[in-house]
Write a protein that holds these residues in place. Structure first.
Motif, mmCIF file in Angstrom:
data_model
loop_
_atom_site.group_PDB
_atom_site.id
_atom_site.type_symbol
_atom_site.label_atom_id
_atom_site.label_comp_id
_atom_site.label_asym_id
_atom_site.label_seq_id
_atom_site.Cartn_x
_atom_site.Cartn_y
_atom_site.Cartn_z
ATOM 1 N N ALA A 195 38.430 34.068 48.595
ATOM 2 C CA ALA A 195 38.505 33.594 47.212
ATOM 3 C C ALA A 195 38.570 34.763 46.235
ATOM 4 O O ALA A 195 39.309 34.731 45.242
ATOM 5 C CB ALA A 195 37.310 32.707 46.901
ATOM 6 N N ARG A 196 37.796 35.825 46.526
ATOM 7 C CA ARG A 196 37.777 36.992 45.636
ATOM 8 C C ARG A 196 39.154 37.656 45.594
ATOM 9 O O ARG A 196 39.640 38.029 44.519
ATOM 10 C CB ARG A 196 36.717 37.981 46.120
ATOM 11 N N GLU A 233 44.874 38.013 38.878
ATOM 12 C CA GLU A 233 44.636 38.924 37.761
ATOM 13 C C GLU A 233 45.551 40.138 37.788
ATOM 14 O O GLU A 233 45.481 41.002 36.910
ATOM 15 C CB GLU A 233 43.170 39.389 37.794
ATOM 16 N N GLY A 234 46.414 40.214 38.806
ATOM 17 C CA GLY A 234 47.324 41.346 38.921
ATOM 18 C C GLY A 234 46.697 42.595 39.493
ATOM 19 O O GLY A 234 47.282 43.683 39.407
ATOM 20 N N LYS A 235 45.522 42.476 40.105
ATOM 21 C CA LYS A 235 44.808 43.631 40.650
ATOM 22 C C LYS A 235 45.091 43.854 42.130
ATOM 23 O O LYS A 235 44.578 44.797 42.726
ATOM 24 C CB LYS A 235 43.298 43.449 40.450
ATOM 25 N N LEU A 236 45.885 42.981 42.737
ATOM 26 C CA LEU A 236 46.163 43.047 44.167
ATOM 27 C C LEU A 236 47.618 42.682 44.368
ATOM 28 O O LEU A 236 48.122 41.746 43.741
ATOM 29 C CB LEU A 236 45.260 42.040 44.896
ATOM 30 N N ASP A 237 48.325 43.440 45.227
ATOM 31 C CA ASP A 237 49.739 43.113 45.429
ATOM 32 C C ASP A 237 49.894 42.057 46.522
ATOM 33 O O ASP A 237 48.951 41.701 47.230
ATOM 34 C CB ASP A 237 50.563 44.361 45.747
ATOM 35 N N GLY A 277 39.316 30.149 37.536
ATOM 36 C CA GLY A 277 38.081 30.803 37.956
ATOM 37 C C GLY A 277 37.924 32.179 37.340
ATOM 38 O O GLY A 277 36.819 32.585 36.963
ATOM 39 N N SER A 278 39.023 32.900 37.215
ATOM 40 C CA SER A 278 38.992 34.223 36.593
ATOM 41 C C SER A 278 38.576 34.133 35.127
ATOM 42 O O SER A 278 37.766 34.932 34.641
ATOM 43 C CB SER A 278 40.374 34.878 36.708
#
Length: 624
Positions: free
Chosen positions: A193-194, A201-205, A497-498
């Protein structure tokens, strides 16, 4: 233990409400039983066709019409991990049937789509209707009329309800449900989920996200969170349609194979040809349905069953509604915390005590009917036991008397919550359900301006543009069965959730569904009547103040009655939902669909109130 008074009252209410329709259903079952439940009523030509391809030894048994013939209805495909293990089951079943002098034939396959693959895609608009297609496919498989019993092989979301609805049309036949079990644990649900939220959020590709998802969903078996698939399996236990403790044994293990073989031997013992005739119609009665609702609430199960259980019950002439869920939720304690209601997965739940522990706790609190008939021939108390292997034979022993992990599983005397965490919301926007067992108390009341969307992709596009950094209630309209097949909107969970984690007060209100894996963000779902049927949610405009109060059970828009009465429901262009990915074939299904509270079934042309009340004894003897 005496029955809890609320359980007794709801059961009484459902029984009275269902009196006419249940009697009509049982009358039809009795007519089918009298007509003949075996190969004896078909012509020689019919029968020759039915066993033409069988081995010589099986032909001899089938010709004599003295031993039971088991029909196998399977949802096998090797794309869906939960059903891939079923490839091996027919041969296990046939061998076990031969051991007790019976035969087994693969009666038919049913479609089995994976919501995990179609989630957020156009194919998801076929998902809910696939349940009724599965029911019809089950009926086609059994319509050959040469079977004395049925084994239903299925696990996932719409598949088990569809198999059961179909099998209930042949309620004179015994039926045992045969699961495949959950996959072994992989990446934890919290980590999964994280990483989804980080991707939103655009923090992971995409490559990193796919790697994480591949470590979560990594092998054969059911997804390990407590969504609709695993809720299905627990409900089959608490309704007495499994062998006890069969739900959560992992695939391709000696115990799993032994349980499959034992199911074949057991169903052969309970046909009309023996002394222990146990037709499905007698197992699934009003008390079994009430037990299913209680089991769902006590374990924090999927909100999809506020639709599926209604449809299953109607197929047996039993009428339940959301008020029944709501009243029971007020007195049923929450005994389990499994993702999304907690961090643990279904394997952890099973290891901590599992289904047998929960059923025993609920029975001890007077919150389940023990006086039901199960496929074992015993009462529900038998389901407080768990299976184990004695050589190659399955035996049963009592489930653990204490929880192996009280962060996952607790007693009825010391529950996680004194209520079941599923509630009905009422107000000037209609009726809806909300699952609060995974929603923190601080987020259960949201009052904020509405932002109106007619497509979930529009919500995500607005999120990516940075337009949702605020308090708001996302109103996602025209997502009901008649509009577009009522797809799950689980794709919205990471974004919402974000925003909630960022400190904003957010909620979702929709006439669509959320996945059984959802729950972190307050969501009033299944709003009925749906917008396309003139539901008031279609009157909401951007900026209207909406109050969602899960504690008080209300869902309201704060617009003056005079202005509200003058507004009309919007009529968006839904043509894009009618074509592509096979959706054009389901236009008649969308047109026929009942409301969510009526089970969202396409079999709505059948008037369940048409059957006159009848005092006659059904099924030859005492009707359970």
């Amino acid at each position: 233990m005496a029955l809890h008074p609320t359980l007794a009252e709801i059961t009484r209410r459902v029984t009275l409400r269902s009196e006419g329709s249940r009697a009509g259903y049982l009358r039809r079952v009795e007519q089918a039983r009298v007509a003949g439940t075996s190969r004896g009523r078909v012509s020689c030509t019919n029968l020759a066709h039915a066993f033409a391809a069988e081995p010589a030894a099986s032909k001899l048994v089938l010709r004599e019409i003295r031993a039971p013939n088991i029909g196998i209805v399977s949802a096998y495909n090797d794309m869906l991990s939960a059903h891939q293990p079923f490839a091996r089951f027919p041969e296990l079943i046939k061998r076990a049937a031969q051991e007790v002098g019976a035969t087994a034939q693969f009666a038919g396959g049913v479609p089995a789509m994976c919501d995990g693959v179609t989630q957020g895609q156009p194919g998801m608009e076929l998902s809910l209707f696939s349940r009724d297609v599965i029911a019809m496919s089950t009926a086609i498989a059994l319509s050959h009329g040469v079977f004395d019993a049925v084994l239903c092989l299925g696990v996932c979301d719409k598949i088990v309800p569809g198999l059961l609805i179909g099998a209930l049309q042949f309620g004179h036949l015994p039926a045992v449900f045969v699961p495949a079990g959950p996959m072994t644990s992989g990446l934890s649900n919290d980590d999964k989920a994280r990483m989804r939220q980080q991707f939103a959020e655009g923090k992971l590709d995409r490559a990193a996200l796919l790697e994480a998802e591949s470590r979560a969903y990594h092998g054969p078996g059911t997804c390990t969170f407590y969504g609709t698939a695993n809720s299905n399996q627990f409900l089959m236990e608490v309704m007495g349609l499994h062998l006890p403790g069969a739900a959560f044994v992992t695939p391709n293990t000696p115990l799993r194979d032994a349980l499959t073989s034992a199911a074949a031997r057991r169903v052969a013992q309970i046909t009309h040809l023996g002394d222990h005739y146990t037709p499905l119609a007698k197992v699934l009665n009003e008390r079994a349905i009430i037990n299913a609702i209680v089991g769902l609430l006590a374990t924090g199960g999927s909100t999809n069953h506020t639709i599926h259980l209604v449809a299953i019950a109607r197929a047996a002439g039993i009428i339940i509604n959301w008020d029944d869920f709501d009243a029971l939720s007020a007195v049923v304690p929450l005994l389990a915390r499994i993702y999304p209601n907690g961090s643990a997965d279904i394997n952890h739940f099973h290891a901590a005590g599992g289904a047998g522990f929960v059923i025993r706790e609920l029975l001890s609190a007077g919150l389940l009917h023990d006086d039901v008939l199960t496929v074992t021939g015993k009462s529900l108390s038998h389901f407080t036991e768990e299976p184990t292997l004695n050589g190659e034979i399955v035996t049963w022993r009592p489930a653990p008397v204490s929880s192996g992990d009280d962060s996952v599983l607790r007693t009825a005397a010391a529950p996680f919550s004194t209520d079941g965490g599923m509630r009905v919301l009422r107000g000037n926007l209609g009726r809806s359900v909300i699952k609060v067992s995974a929603v923190k108390a601080a987020h259960r009341v949201v009052e904020a301006p509405a932002l109106v969307f007619d497509d979930q992709d529009d919500v995500l596009a607005s999120f990516k543009r940075g337009e949702l950094q605020r308090d708001f209630v996302a109103v996602v309209r025209f997502q009901g069965p008649r509009a577009n097949g009522m797809p799950e909107l689980h794709k919205l969970t990471p974004a919402l959730g974000s925003l909630q984690d960022a400190g904003f007060h957010v909620a979702l209100v929709t006439d669509g569904r959320m996945s059984g894996a959802s729950g972190k963000v307050p969501a009033a779902i299944h709003v009925s009547p749906e917008c396309l049927a003139g539901g008031p949610l279609g009157k909401v405009r951007n900026g209207d103040i909406i109050r969602l109060d899960a504690d008080a059970g209300t869902l309201e828009v704060k617009v003056s009655p005079e202005e509200w009465a003058q507004r009309v429901v919007s009529t968006p262009d839904l043509s894009r939902n009618q074509f592509g990915m096979g959706r054009e074939l389901f236009q008649s299904a969308r047109a026929a669909a009942l409301t969510a509270e009526e089970g969202a079934s396409i079999f709505g042309t059948i008037d369940i109130h048409q059957f006159e009340n009848s005092p006659e004894s059904i099924l030859t003897g005492t009707t359970s």
